[in-house]
Design an enzyme around this catalytic site. Sequence first.
Site, PDB file in Angstrom:
ATOM      1  CB  SER A 123      44.714  34.547  47.432  1.00  9.63           C
ATOM      2  OG  SER A 123      43.764  34.029  48.336  1.00  9.63           O
ATOM      3  N   GLY A 318      41.811  32.940  41.540  1.00  9.72           N
ATOM      4  CA  GLY A 318      41.038  32.731  40.331  1.00  9.72           C
ATOM      5  C   GLY A 318      39.746  33.524  40.268  1.00  9.72           C
ATOM      6  CB  CYS A 345      39.341  36.350  50.223  1.00  8.60           C
ATOM      7  SG  CYS A 345      40.437  36.751  48.844  1.00  8.60           S
ATOM      8  N   GLY A 389      41.500  40.248  43.081  1.00  6.08           N
ATOM      9  CA  GLY A 389      41.388  40.966  41.827  1.00  6.08           C
ATOM     10  C   GLY A 389      39.970  41.039  41.302  1.00  6.08           C
ATOM     11  CG  HIS A 429      42.935  37.847  53.601  1.00  3.18           C
ATOM     12  ND1 HIS A 429      43.405  36.551  53.479  1.00  3.18           N
ATOM     13  CD2 HIS A 429      42.528  38.216  52.363  1.00  3.18           C
ATOM     14  CE1 HIS A 429      43.295  36.159  52.215  1.00  3.18           C
ATOM     15  NE2 HIS A 429      42.767  37.158  51.520  1.00  3.18           N
ATOM     16  CD  GLU A 431      43.640  35.694  56.923  1.00  4.88           C
ATOM     17  OE1 GLU A 431      44.391  35.793  55.946  1.00  4.88           O
ATOM     18  OE2 GLU A 431      42.458  36.113  56.897  1.00  4.88           O
TER      19      GLU A 431
END
Length: 458
Positions: A123, A318, A345, A389, A429, A431
């Site tokens: 990421s 992205g 995410c 972001g 996240h 995880e």
Amino acid sequence: MAISVETIIEKLGGPQGAASLTGVGLEAIRKWRQARAIPPKHWSAVSKATGLGLADLQLQAEDAPSGLNAAPDGATAVLVLADGSVLWGRGFGAQTGPGGSGIGEICFSTGMTGYQETLTDPSFAGQIITFTFPHVGNVGTTAEDEEAINVAARGLVVKQDLTEPSNWRASQTLDAWLRQRGIPGISGVDTRALTLRIREHGPQTGVLSYPQDGQFDIAGLLGQARAWPGLEGMDLAREVSCTQSYEWTQGVWNWGGGDVAAATGPRRVVAVDYGAKRNILRCLVTAGCQVTVVPATATAAEILAHRPDGVFLSNGPGDPAATAEYAVPAIKGVLDAGTPVFGICLGHQLLALALGASTFKLEQGHRGANQPVRDLATGRVEITSQNHGFAVDDKSLPADVRVTHLSLFDGSNEGIASDRLPAFSVQYHPEASPGPSDSFYLFERFVALMDTHRRDPV
């Protein structure tokens, strides 16, 4: 003398007027102001809206240094920002060519541990990472802690010189590990000031140069920083995704024994790899799933050909709106088939887009292992690991999609669930790696959702 960017924006009626008259987003206007220059691709629209000639839109010559610049005593590397800031420091990791190879958006991560896991998180593609924690390097590196084969980040910024490792698991220093992977770093930077700059003025584009010959062309580096287009509009998932399908069988890390193979569960899960971290796949296996990983560009037909009980949408880098061009049709096809979906995410943002919502770029982004999130159903506060972001716009959610989680930092969206379809997602996240494991229950929730909709009962 060329007219200033601020004057041009004022002529256009301020940032909102400039965005409207030229047909660009507010993020583009912010980048004009940050770089103190308007990219040539926008000149035609600006000229049409203001009547200014092309000469008026040229970058002011006095804004840019010229010639080769001598480094201050002791400095072997430099970080040049698009706003003209020049931050000198000491280089480590891989040295760069004459033009500097580390270019990207400067971001900061607040995690106190897990720098290797952070650096290998796909990421972070297209970004230069600034660690706010001063002591980096003290646990060394080990292959067991890598979250991907390659390092997607463009560079590393730290305050203090790298610490020598003091850890029985370490097999290599961070400096040597970075050199092997071609990633430059710089120490001696006031990371607190840099973090405040990002907080107050938004993401900064920068170039990190650690040249082999010790020569610094600051004007050239500044030009590179100002010319870089930024993450908005970039589809980076293709760059970090796998290129062919494969099976994943390892469970979560076992203390003292590394990654271990877990018993294969009865539930078949297809994980779409937009930049998946390995620990996500480990968590799915540990939760009782057979995991098949497919590329980001997999179509709905290709995903459903594996006859999955559920589809997992991974994290990734992205702009979600750019990745959505091929991802959203595939996700819609999976949803239409009635297959349960769980996203995190970037996968969360793509699910939201597939359900009819929209996304936007955050002012600062959320990156670190200490981000508080409230579960609206239970009132429970989770401390989460995050790296994004962009965010989902709550106001754009359709009536049959509800908000499930909110950030306690800025109130932005951290989770959604469909009332019509078996689909939910979170922005953070669960995880971890690095970070707390407060949110592992979400994998168990996904398993329960699959069991409810499974054709053949478990």
